[in-house]
Scaffold this motif. Structure first.
Motif, mmCIF file in Angstrom:
data_model
loop_
_atom_site.group_PDB
_atom_site.id
_atom_site.type_symbol
_atom_site.label_atom_id
_atom_site.label_comp_id
_atom_site.label_asym_id
_atom_site.label_seq_id
_atom_site.Cartn_x
_atom_site.Cartn_y
_atom_site.Cartn_z
ATOM 1 N N GLY A 154 -5.432 3.899 -10.518
ATOM 2 C CA GLY A 154 -4.958 5.143 -9.942
ATOM 3 C C GLY A 154 -3.438 5.245 -9.937
ATOM 4 O O GLY A 154 -2.755 4.582 -10.715
ATOM 5 N N PRO A 155 -2.904 6.047 -9.029
ATOM 6 C CA PRO A 155 -1.461 6.335 -9.046
ATOM 7 C C PRO A 155 -0.631 5.310 -8.289
ATOM 8 O O PRO A 155 -1.139 4.545 -7.467
ATOM 9 N N VAL A 156 0.663 5.310 -8.565
ATOM 10 C CA VAL A 156 1.606 4.550 -7.746
ATOM 11 C C VAL A 156 1.581 5.132 -6.336
ATOM 12 O O VAL A 156 1.607 6.346 -6.139
ATOM 13 N N PHE A 157 1.502 4.239 -5.345
ATOM 14 C CA PHE A 157 1.401 4.689 -3.962
ATOM 15 C C PHE A 157 2.689 4.446 -3.181
ATOM 16 O O PHE A 157 2.954 5.102 -2.179
ATOM 17 N N TRP A 158 3.479 3.491 -3.634
ATOM 18 C CA TRP A 158 4.735 3.156 -2.959
ATOM 19 C C TRP A 158 5.671 2.543 -3.991
ATOM 20 O O TRP A 158 5.224 1.843 -4.911
ATOM 21 N N GLU A 159 6.955 2.826 -3.876
ATOM 22 C CA GLU A 159 7.914 2.188 -4.778
ATOM 23 C C GLU A 159 9.229 1.944 -4.059
ATOM 24 O O GLU A 159 9.603 2.656 -3.126
#
Length: 210
Positions: A154-159
């Motif tokens: 899925g998507p990046v959730f935190w960076e």
């Protein structure tokens, strides 16, 4: 059904499984050697795994086991049946050192689909810039059948990022479950500032994202 497993906080709760560790490792190793790819049965120098986390994935009142394993920089999640026989193994993609699975959130997307939202820290890189990310993965079970277990990146959730010019930022996202099209199956919505990503489940491990 909605709850979370916080890996960093529950090691002690599963200490009772330590007495079965040798038997479990022997059984699990044999299962792997039977039928998964050459990539996963090669000889590793460094291997570490969490305890077994017990979850009833198919509503038969017998709990399956889930655990995370790291070996020579590879990151895996393994699913075992109530009898400790391997059901499926899936490999995460890593981007740096320190990668780990740190949280699982369990949710019924519909009357027929269970999803485990896996919060995976992809790792830290510090070459010319500092960069680290967490990403969501979706593990689904349809029709209470363990034969249907599937895995979706899925998507990046935190960076977190710091540039050579000294700019630094953290960018957390927010997760929600909403039945947008009123068809009885909730979509997974990840909000990123003023924009959102939507993941729509179409059954049999198929997703549409927009």
């Amino acid at each position: 059904m909605k709850y979370c497993l916080l890996f960093a906080l529950i090691f002690v709760s599963f200490a009772s499984f330590g007495q079965d560790e040798r038997q479990f490792r022997a059984l699990f190793s044999a299962e792997l050697n039977k039928d998964i790819s050459k990539e996963s049965v090669q000889s590793y120098k460094y291997e570490v795994n969490t305890p077994l986390y017990k979850i009833d994935l198919n509503s038969d009142h017998r709990k399956e086991s889930v655990f995370f394993e790291s070996k020579d920089g590879e990151s895996w999640i393994h699913i075992l049946g109530y009898d400790l026989k391997r059901i499926k193994s899936f490999k995460f993609e890593t981007n740096g050192y320190g990668a780990n699975l740190y949280k699982i959130r369990i949710k019924n997307l519909s009357d027929t689909t269970l999803v485990l939202v896996l919060y995976f820290y992809e790792g830290l890189t510090k070459y010319t810039e500092l960069n680290s990310t967490s990403r969501l993965y979706f593990l689904t079970v349809d029709q209470n059948s363990l034969d249907t277990v599937s895995f979706k990146k899925g998507p990046v959730f935190w960076e977190e990022k710091r540039t050579l010019q000294g700019h630094y930022h953290q960018r957390p996202n927010f997760l929600s479950f909403v039945d947008l099209n009123k068809n009885g199956t909730r979509e997974i919505i990840v909000k990123q500032g003023s924009s959102s990503s939507v993941y729509m489940y179409n059954g049999e491990g198929r997703w549409i994202d927009f």
